[in-house]
Design a protein around this motif. Structure first.
Motif, PDB file in Angstrom:
ATOM      1  N   ASN A   1       0.826  -1.119   0.017  1.00  0.00           N
ATOM      2  CA  ASN A   1      -0.093   0.091  -0.101  1.00  0.00           C
ATOM      3  C   ASN A   1       0.833   1.290   0.278  1.00  0.00           C
ATOM      4  O   ASN A   1       0.436   2.315  -0.801  1.00  0.00           O
ATOM      5  CB  ASN A   1      -0.940  -0.076   1.252  1.00  0.00           C
ATOM      6  N   THR A   2       2.093   1.313   0.777  1.00  0.00           N
ATOM      7  CA  THR A   2       2.800   2.552   0.687  1.00  0.00           C
ATOM      8  C   THR A   2       3.387   2.514  -0.450  1.00  0.00           C
ATOM      9  O   THR A   2       3.670   3.723  -1.202  1.00  0.00           O
ATOM     10  CB  THR A   2       3.772   1.998   1.640  1.00  0.00           C
ATOM     11  N   THR A   3       3.953   1.535  -1.407  1.00  0.00           N
ATOM     12  CA  THR A   3       4.435   1.621  -2.543  1.00  0.00           C
ATOM     13  C   THR A   3       3.228   2.279  -3.549  1.00  0.00           C
ATOM     14  O   THR A   3       3.556   3.146  -4.173  1.00  0.00           O
ATOM     15  CB  THR A   3       4.934   0.209  -3.109  1.00  0.00           C
ATOM     16  N   ARG A   4       2.105   1.682  -3.434  1.00  0.00           N
ATOM     17  CA  ARG A   4       1.100   2.255  -4.284  1.00  0.00           C
ATOM     18  C   ARG A   4       0.744   3.983  -4.116  1.00  0.00           C
ATOM     19  O   ARG A   4       0.609   4.640  -4.855  1.00  0.00           O
ATOM     20  CB  ARG A   4      -0.262   1.551  -4.149  1.00  0.00           C
ATOM     21  N   LYS A   5       0.829   4.087  -2.654  1.00  0.00           N
ATOM     22  CA  LYS A   5       0.719   5.467  -2.561  1.00  0.00           C
ATOM     23  C   LYS A   5       1.718   6.282  -3.149  1.00  0.00           C
ATOM     24  O   LYS A   5       1.252   7.573  -3.402  1.00  0.00           O
ATOM     25  CB  LYS A   5       0.478   5.520  -0.827  1.00  0.00           C
ATOM     26  N   ALA A   6       2.914   6.000  -2.857  1.00  0.00           N
ATOM     27  CA  ALA A   6       4.072   6.695  -3.376  1.00  0.00           C
ATOM     28  C   ALA A   6       3.936   7.042  -5.125  1.00  0.00           C
ATOM     29  O   ALA A   6       4.257   7.971  -5.475  1.00  0.00           O
ATOM     30  CB  ALA A   6       5.353   6.132  -3.180  1.00  0.00           C
ATOM     31  N   ALA A   7       3.173   5.976  -5.573  1.00  0.00           N
ATOM     32  CA  ALA A   7       3.139   6.089  -7.038  1.00  0.00           C
ATOM     33  C   ALA A   7       1.575   6.725  -7.317  1.00  0.00           C
ATOM     34  O   ALA A   7       1.151   6.701  -8.619  1.00  0.00           O
ATOM     35  CB  ALA A   7       2.905   4.622  -7.527  1.00  0.00           C
ATOM     36  N   LYS A   8       1.060   7.446  -6.225  1.00  0.00           N
ATOM     37  CA  LYS A   8      -0.362   8.139  -6.428  1.00  0.00           C
ATOM     38  C   LYS A   8      -1.448   7.296  -6.908  1.00  0.00           C
ATOM     39  O   LYS A   8      -2.399   7.731  -7.702  1.00  0.00           O
ATOM     40  CB  LYS A   8       0.022   9.322  -7.229  1.00  0.00           C
ATOM     41  N   LEU A   9      -1.239   5.975  -6.387  1.00  0.00           N
ATOM     42  CA  LEU A   9      -2.442   4.995  -6.570  1.00  0.00           C
ATOM     43  C   LEU A   9      -3.123   4.556  -5.410  1.00  0.00           C
ATOM     44  O   LEU A   9      -2.503   4.685  -4.160  1.00  0.00           O
ATOM     45  CB  LEU A   9      -1.876   3.759  -7.182  1.00  0.00           C
ATOM     46  N   ASP A  10      -4.452   4.205  -5.158  1.00  0.00           N
ATOM     47  CA  ASP A  10      -5.077   3.787  -4.149  1.00  0.00           C
ATOM     48  C   ASP A  10      -4.941   2.325  -4.167  1.00  0.00           C
ATOM     49  O   ASP A  10      -4.321   1.891  -5.123  1.00  0.00           O
ATOM     50  CB  ASP A  10      -6.544   4.231  -4.607  1.00  0.00           C
ATOM     51  N   SER A  11      -4.978   1.912  -2.846  1.00  0.00           N
ATOM     52  CA  SER A  11      -4.674   0.580  -2.189  1.00  0.00           C
ATOM     53  C   SER A  11      -6.028  -0.201  -3.206  1.00  0.00           C
ATOM     54  O   SER A  11      -7.197   0.299  -3.281  1.00  0.00           O
ATOM     55  CB  SER A  11      -4.994   0.557  -0.749  1.00  0.00           C
ATOM     56  N   CYS A  12      -5.809  -1.247  -3.464  1.00  0.00           N
ATOM     57  CA  CYS A  12      -6.630  -2.265  -4.173  1.00  0.00           C
ATOM     58  C   CYS A  12      -7.606  -2.939  -3.054  1.00  0.00           C
ATOM     59  O   CYS A  12      -8.285  -3.406  -3.487  1.00  0.00           O
ATOM     60  CB  CYS A  12      -6.062  -3.342  -5.211  1.00  0.00           C
ATOM     61  N   ILE A  13      -7.066  -2.960  -1.876  1.00  0.00           N
ATOM     62  CA  ILE A  13      -7.623  -3.769  -0.941  1.00  0.00           C
ATOM     63  C   ILE A  13      -8.649  -2.831  -0.049  1.00  0.00           C
ATOM     64  O   ILE A  13      -8.293  -1.802   0.304  1.00  0.00           O
ATOM     65  CB  ILE A  13      -6.725  -4.141   0.188  1.00  0.00           C
ATOM     66  N   PRO A  14     -10.031  -3.224  -0.202  1.00  0.00           N
ATOM     67  CA  PRO A  14     -10.880  -2.571   0.709  1.00  0.00           C
ATOM     68  C   PRO A  14     -10.521  -2.177   2.013  1.00  0.00           C
ATOM     69  O   PRO A  14      -9.882  -3.008   2.804  1.00  0.00           O
ATOM     70  CB  PRO A  14     -12.136  -3.444   0.470  1.00  0.00           C
ATOM     71  N   ALA A  15     -10.829  -0.795   2.416  1.00  0.00           N
ATOM     72  CA  ALA A  15     -10.540  -0.470   3.719  1.00  0.00           C
ATOM     73  C   ALA A  15     -10.971  -0.995   4.975  1.00  0.00           C
ATOM     74  O   ALA A  15     -10.402  -1.111   5.981  1.00  0.00           O
ATOM     75  CB  ALA A  15     -10.802   1.077   3.744  1.00  0.00           C
TER      76      ALA A  15
END
Length: 140
Positions: free
Chosen positions: A64-78
């Protein structure tokens, strides 16, 4: 003979100080599966359960941190629980024993992507807009 051995050790020992790229993760899928499926009531059950949960949640946090750094949302529901993450991962490992030789983090990633695939925003934006047909007027 002793001085030759000491000389060799003196030359080889510093090699352990140089960083070497690790091609594999700290855990294999087999190792993660073993700690995650520890037998309830065994001497290591509690320790293994915490180790399993810590590894999986740490891996998911890293994804999730990697996705956030790439300005992407997490794919896993909150609202996904730690128990669900563990269940999905253990189920994936159970069903894919041939993949367990690889990195455990790759297995956690594969398990979560299978359960909660990312939506392809590019594909969604490339869809042609749906044109509504004008109603056909009937002649009287």
């Amino acid at each position: 003979m002793m001085s030759r051995t000491l000389a060799c050790m003196a030359l080889v020992a510093p090699l352990g100080l140089f960083p070497v790229a690790a091609n594999a993760g700290f855990y294999t899928g087999d190792e993660l599966y073993a700690v995650c499926t520890a037998e309830r009531g065994s001497n290591t059950y509690v320790e293994n359960t915490y180790e399993c949960i810590a590894y999986i949640t740490g891996a998911v946090d890293a994804f999730n941190t990697t996705r956030k750094a790439a300005k992407l949302d997490s794919c896993i529901p909150a609202d996904v629980t730690i128990s669900q993450l563990k269940g999905v991962t253990v189920d994936y490992l159970r069903r894919n024993p041939e993949d367990r030789k690889g990195s455990a983090s790759e297995q956690v990633f594969a398990a979560t992507r299978k359960e909660w695939p990312c939506k392809d925003k590019k594909a969604e934006t490339k869809k042609a807009p749906v044109k509504k047909k004008a109603p056909v007027k009937k002649k009287r």
